[in-house]
Design an enzyme around this catalytic site. Structure first.
Site, PDB file in Angstrom:
ATOM      1  CB  CYS A 126      -0.960   0.012   1.165  1.00  0.00           C
ATOM      2  SG  CYS A 126      -1.645   1.542   1.511  1.00  0.00           S
ATOM      3  CD  GLU A 127      -0.183   5.252  -4.067  1.00  0.00           C
ATOM      4  OE1 GLU A 127      -0.866   6.279  -4.138  1.00  0.00           O
ATOM      5  OE2 GLU A 127       0.752   4.431  -4.914  1.00  0.00           O
ATOM      6  CG  HIS A 128      -2.262   5.771   1.067  1.00  0.00           C
ATOM      7  ND1 HIS A 128      -3.881   5.373   1.060  1.00  0.00           N
ATOM      8  CD2 HIS A 128      -2.200   6.607   0.068  1.00  0.00           C
ATOM      9  CE1 HIS A 128      -4.358   5.873   0.001  1.00  0.00           C
ATOM     10  NE2 HIS A 128      -3.345   6.736  -0.653  1.00  0.00           N
ATOM     11  CG  HIS A 129      -0.454   3.631   6.055  1.00  0.00           C
ATOM     12  ND1 HIS A 129      -1.638   3.640   5.574  1.00  0.00           N
ATOM     13  CD2 HIS A 129      -0.316   4.809   6.940  1.00  0.00           C
ATOM     14  CE1 HIS A 129      -2.231   4.786   6.171  1.00  0.00           C
ATOM     15  NE2 HIS A 129      -1.738   5.334   6.951  1.00  0.00           N
ATOM     16  CB  CYS A 135      -2.513   0.113   5.988  1.00  0.00           C
ATOM     17  SG  CYS A 135      -3.781  -0.037   4.715  1.00  0.00           S
ATOM     18  CG  HIS A 145      -5.844  -3.260   2.283  1.00  0.00           C
ATOM     19  ND1 HIS A 145      -5.246  -2.444   1.458  1.00  0.00           N
ATOM     20  CD2 HIS A 145      -6.872  -4.024   1.486  1.00  0.00           C
ATOM     21  CE1 HIS A 145      -5.717  -2.481   0.184  1.00  0.00           C
ATOM     22  NE2 HIS A 145      -6.842  -3.765   0.312  1.00  0.00           N
ATOM     23  CD  GLN A 174      -8.559  -4.412  -2.939  1.00  0.00           C
ATOM     24  OE1 GLN A 174      -7.886  -4.373  -1.817  1.00  0.00           O
ATOM     25  NE2 GLN A 174      -9.536  -5.322  -3.444  1.00  0.00           N
TER      26      GLN A 174
END
Length: 208
Positions: free
Chosen positions: A98-101, A170, A168, A140
């Site tokens: 996941c690119e956010h975390h 995260c 996920h 995703q």
């Protein structure tokens, strides 16, 4: 298990391939060392001494799809049998980040396409497309669209439908801390987007 559904039909741009910096491994290792120092750890103690180098090697491996063109896997095509009925490849396992975390998400992708002009590709090539696109900093929703777009652009089929279900980390490890949640995304193209009956039947085949 809580399930989150996201249905997307819009076409998104596929991320272009890039190249790592020549000193990428050293840069990543130094960044990891800085993180360890920032949280109050000692990167020189025995258990952490080789961690920066290990993490650098790991990142270049699990994000290696950035450097590959997924369409390459679909260049081998077959038309001799003139098969024009739906083709489904289910339960393609994948791991992504996941690119956010920068925490992992993982699950299964299910892919269906309706050939045009009898154009087929090897079943394993569909799995390679999924796994190449998964090995990038991802969302995703984007991953689902990129899989559909790659097949649509490379095989020019009558229709494509992709269903992705994933867990996920995260959501499981931080924030809401909901380890039983699962996210489901669905993307369709062509007649599998326009024909509601055909789309519903294909989704049923992807779920059953």
């Amino acid at each position: 298990m809580t399930q989150f559904y996201s249905v997307a039909v819009e076409k998104s741009q596929s991320q272009a391939s890039v190249k790592p910096l020549p000193d990428a491994r050293e840069r990543i290792a130094e960044a990891v060392r800085s993180i360890l120092l920032a949280i109050g750890e000692s990167p020189d103690r025995e258990g952490l001494r080789d961690t920066p180098a290990r993490v650098a090697k790991m990142y270049l491996e699990v994000l290696g799809g950035l450097y590959d063109d997924p369409g390459v896997h679909l260049k081998t095509q077959f038309t001799a049998d003139q098969h024009e009925h739906i083709v489904i490849v289910r339960d393609i396992s994948f791991f992504s980040m996941c690119e956010h975390h920068l925490l992992p998400f993982h699950g299964k992708a299910h892919v269906a396409y309706l050939p045009e002009g009898g154009r087929l590709t090897g079943l394993s090539k569909i799995a390679r497309v999924v796994q190449t696109l998964a090995r990038r900093p991802q969302l995703q929703e984007r991953l689902s669209s990129q899989i559909a777009n790659t097949i649509w652009d490379s095989l020019a089929p009558r229709g494509v439908l992709v269903r992705v279900e994933a867990d996920h980390m995260c959501m499981a490890m931080r924030g809401v801390r909901s380890p039983d949640s699962r996210t489901i995304t669905v993307v369709s193209r062509g007649v599998l987007e326009a024909d509601d009956g055909l789309r519903a039947e294909t989704l049923r085949l992807l779920r059953d």
